[in-house]
Enzyme design. Structure first.
Site, PDB file in Angstrom:
ATOM      1  N   GLN A   1      51.200  -8.868 174.153  1.00 21.49           N
ATOM      2  CA  GLN A   1      51.854  -7.932 174.581  1.00 21.49           C
ATOM      3  C   GLN A   1      51.199  -6.713 175.270  1.00 21.49           C
ATOM      4  O   GLN A   1      51.517  -5.429 175.227  1.00 21.49           O
ATOM      5  CB  GLN A   1      52.662  -7.168 173.264  1.00 21.49           C
ATOM      6  CG  GLN A   1      53.470  -8.372 172.727  1.00 21.49           C
ATOM      7  CD  GLN A   1      54.123  -8.103 171.319  1.00 21.49           C
ATOM      8  OE1 GLN A   1      53.819  -6.989 170.973  1.00 21.49           O
ATOM      9  NE2 GLN A   1      55.313  -8.828 170.932  1.00 21.49           N
TER      10      GLN A   1
ATOM     11  N   TYR B   1      57.599   5.464 156.989  1.00 21.42           N
ATOM     12  CA  TYR B   1      58.777   4.899 157.521  1.00 21.42           C
ATOM     13  C   TYR B   1      59.009   3.521 156.992  1.00 21.42           C
ATOM     14  O   TYR B   1      59.643   2.751 157.299  1.00 21.42           O
ATOM     15  CB  TYR B   1      58.939   4.840 158.888  1.00 21.42           C
ATOM     16  CG  TYR B   1      59.138   6.232 159.339  1.00 21.42           C
ATOM     17  CD1 TYR B   1      60.235   6.769 159.453  1.00 21.42           C
ATOM     18  CD2 TYR B   1      57.997   7.365 159.553  1.00 21.42           C
ATOM     19  CE1 TYR B   1      60.418   8.025 159.814  1.00 21.42           C
ATOM     20  CE2 TYR B   1      58.279   8.626 159.597  1.00 21.42           C
ATOM     21  CZ  TYR B   1      59.534   8.667 160.159  1.00 21.42           C
ATOM     22  OH  TYR B   1      60.005  10.323 160.158  1.00 21.42           O
TER      23      TYR B   1
ATOM     24  N   GLU C   1      64.686  -0.485 164.253  1.00 22.27           N
ATOM     25  CA  GLU C   1      64.907   0.634 163.791  1.00 22.27           C
ATOM     26  C   GLU C   1      65.042   1.904 164.641  1.00 22.27           C
ATOM     27  O   GLU C   1      64.292   1.689 165.684  1.00 22.27           O
ATOM     28  CB  GLU C   1      64.084   1.117 162.638  1.00 22.27           C
ATOM     29  CG  GLU C   1      63.955  -0.045 161.689  1.00 22.27           C
ATOM     30  CD  GLU C   1      62.751   0.429 160.530  1.00 22.27           C
ATOM     31  OE1 GLU C   1      62.161   1.541 160.623  1.00 22.27           O
ATOM     32  OE2 GLU C   1      62.998   0.041 159.287  1.00 22.27           O
TER      33      GLU C   1
ATOM     34  N   TYR D   1      60.160 -13.397 161.220  1.00 27.67           N
ATOM     35  CA  TYR D   1      60.721 -14.058 162.254  1.00 27.67           C
ATOM     36  C   TYR D   1      61.146 -15.666 161.824  1.00 27.67           C
ATOM     37  O   TYR D   1      61.706 -16.331 162.312  1.00 27.67           O
ATOM     38  CB  TYR D   1      59.793 -13.989 163.572  1.00 27.67           C
ATOM     39  CG  TYR D   1      60.003 -12.761 164.528  1.00 27.67           C
ATOM     40  CD1 TYR D   1      61.124 -12.293 164.516  1.00 27.67           C
ATOM     41  CD2 TYR D   1      58.885 -12.298 164.934  1.00 27.67           C
ATOM     42  CE1 TYR D   1      60.984 -10.971 165.103  1.00 27.67           C
ATOM     43  CE2 TYR D   1      58.957 -11.022 165.360  1.00 27.67           C
ATOM     44  CZ  TYR D   1      60.087 -10.147 165.673  1.00 27.67           C
ATOM     45  OH  TYR D   1      60.174  -9.351 166.344  1.00 27.67           O
TER      46      TYR D   1
ATOM     47  N   HIS E   1      51.789  -5.778 169.230  1.00 28.88           N
ATOM     48  CA  HIS E   1      52.154  -4.737 168.279  1.00 28.88           C
ATOM     49  C   HIS E   1      51.061  -3.367 169.006  1.00 28.88           C
ATOM     50  O   HIS E   1      50.339  -2.954 168.055  1.00 28.88           O
ATOM     51  CB  HIS E   1      52.227  -4.835 167.059  1.00 28.88           C
ATOM     52  CG  HIS E   1      53.292  -5.683 166.666  1.00 28.88           C
ATOM     53  ND1 HIS E   1      53.504  -6.042 165.276  1.00 28.88           N
ATOM     54  CD2 HIS E   1      54.391  -6.461 167.430  1.00 28.88           C
ATOM     55  CE1 HIS E   1      54.725  -6.895 165.336  1.00 28.88           C
ATOM     56  NE2 HIS E   1      54.804  -7.259 166.672  1.00 28.88           N
TER      57      HIS E   1
END
Ligand code: HEC
Length: 480
Positions: A193, A363, A353, A374, A261
């Site tokens: 990513q 959080y 979220e 997953y 991430h």
């Protein structure tokens, strides 16, 4: 950790349980054997609800009609408590994380029953009007041929800057012609990513010409390729990136070998710069205040560290932290009317979220979440814990949250002040109507045209959508 990068739509869900015990996932998460969540369903529920959730002596579990509510929370509660005076007993003995997993599984199956699988879905390219609750629009193609476009920003003269994740920054002129790549932008860690992420224009760009880039910074540590989110600013002159300055770069010891991430969105406000960093697949780091990953940060727009950041009284805390416990924040936007900072976060399976970002708040990731891993194994029975902020809303199944915008403009007046949240896996844009800090209405206004990486509102009031693909594109919604 590799499992974390599986697509959200992985349909084979594994749950770790003791060899024969269906009874307690929570205890057996440490895992003796592995049993599919489907198997738990088959053994306990299928006799009444049907092998494919189609119903039998018990109700069908595919929606859209639900007797006790079809959202994840209602499903969780009815499975836990049962329905008095019916064969539906309470299944509390399965343990909370298993109940949560079953609720996610039912939501996923119900979603799948209502929609073709995104991977096999025929994406529409047609130009027929799309009717939504408040507005009807048509989709225009602004430009094609972009490789994994990630972010879009407007220059004052109407030209736009666009990033492509493999590492290219390009200019899209007012005639929608795409420039060659801007030469000399930073080298990026274009794996998984990672790559070139957000592009943002300084609010005072007309005077200072600063352009900001967020990217996965490639380095070497102990003989391995490592990376972490970094931010630079620079100016574009004659097709080249010049006068680069480091705005944020963490010490090398914080860099990670993982490929997922990274975050990262940039938001300016009154001389400050907020940005998000994913936990880099190290979920335990999100609660660790000495580390930069899994957090939202506040710095000055020139990179200096404010002295009044929330943890600046703690010697060991990473100095730029604004809040923590964030998994992979993918949307970040300041609401121009209320001043609130909103964030969408790519959660675990079933746990995406929408958060209201507050100074110093926790959080919850990975201690509290609505999702499961997953691979279908339980993550935590806690959706909420004391001292941690709950999401304002969560998505089960996950939409794979991406870009986030606040609609302002004249083209879609009835969407004004609404949040527009993109989803990669679900290929959707969700319109969220706010009443102060509450979401009072949700509507899917865009779907089936590919993975939505970013949503932006142009100075023309039109909604721009970046479609993430090897052959990606920018689409635009224009009212009828
Ligand atoms: C012995 C039969 C039986 C078994 C086993 C059973 N259920 Fe049910 N279930 C029912 C019946 C009957 C209802 C409808 C209750 C009512 O009238 O509201 C129901 C209702 C539900 C509902 C609410 C549906 C709605 O429309 O709101 C859910 C969700 C559900 N069951 C999930 C499960 C799950 C998950 C399991 C396995 C852990 C399970 N059930 C096992 C018989 C069963």
């Amino acid at each position: 950790m590799r499992l974390l990068s599986l697509p959200v739509f992985c349909r084979t869900a594994w749950i770790a349980v003791g060899a024969s015990a269906i009874g307690s996932f929570a205890q057996s998460a440490t895992g003796k054997g592995k049993v599919k969540v489907e198997e738990v369903y088959q053994q306990n529920c299928a006799s009444c609800h049907g092998a494919k959730l189609e119903g039998g002596s018990g109700s069908a579990l595919l929606g859209p009609e639900w007797k006790h509510g079809g959202d994840a929370d209602s499903l969780f509660k009815v499975i836990r408590d049962g329905v008095k005076d019916t064969p539906m007993i309470g299944w509390n003995s399965l343990g909370e994380s298993t109940l949560r997993a079953l609720a996610i599984y039912i939501r996923e199956e119900a979603y799948a029953a209502a929609h073709a699988k995104p991977s096999t879905r025929k994406t529409t390219e047609d130009n027929a009007p799309v009717v939504t609750k408040e507005h009807t629009y048509r989709v225009e193609t602004v430009v094609t041929g972009l490789e994994n476009p990630w972010s879009l920003a407007w220059l004052p003269d109407g030209r736009r800057l666009v990033t492509e994740r493999p590492g290219r920054l390009r200019i899209l002129d007012t005639k929608n012609k795409l420039s060659e790549r801007i030469r000399g932008t930073p080298e990026v860690f274009a794996r998984g990513q990672g790559g070139l992420l957000d592009v943002a224009i300084h609010p005072d760009y007309s005077r200072n010409g600063w352009i900001y880039l967020a990217y996965s910074d490639p380095r070497r540590l102990d003989g391995e390729d490592v990376s972490l989110t970094a931010i630079v600013r620079g100016r574009i002159k004659d097709g080249a990136w010049t006068e680069q300055q480091d705005i944020f770069r963490a010490p090398l010891k914080f860099y990670q070998t993982t490929r997922h991430h990274f975050g990262c969105r940039i938001v300016f406000e009154d001389g400050y710069l907020f940005f998000s960093m994913g936990e880099r697949g190290r979920s335990d780091h999100a609660q660790d205040l000495t580390r930069p990953n899994g957090k939202i940060h506040r710095i000055f727009d020139d990179g200096r560290v404010p002295k009044d950041n929330p943890f600046s009284n703690r010697k060991d805390a990473y100095p730029t932290l604004w809040c923590y416990g964030n998994r992979n924040p993918q949307g970040l936007v300041r609401h121009p009317v209320t001043g609130d900072l909103w964030e969408t976060e790519h959660g675990p399976r079933g746990g995406d979220e929408l958060n209201l970002i507050l100074r110093g708040a926790n959080y919850g990731w990975p201690k509290a979440s609505y999702g499961m891993n997953y691979d279908g194994s339980p993550l935590t029975p806690n959706t909420s814990l004391p001292g941690m902020k709950d999401p304002i809303i969560y998505w089960t199944p996950s939409i794979a949250a991406s870009g986030l915008a606040v609609y302002e403009g004249d083209a879609f007046p009835k969407w004004r002040d609404n949040l527009l949240a993109g989803g990669l896996a679900k290929q959707e844009i969700h319109r969220l109507v706010l009443d102060g800090r509450k979401v009072v209405q949700r509507e899917v206004i865009f779907s089936n045209r590919g993975r939505v990486r970013d949503v932006r509102v142009g100075p023309d009031g039109l909604v721009y959508v970046l479609i993430d693909d090897k052959n990606g594109k920018i689409l635009r919604l224009r009212p009828e």
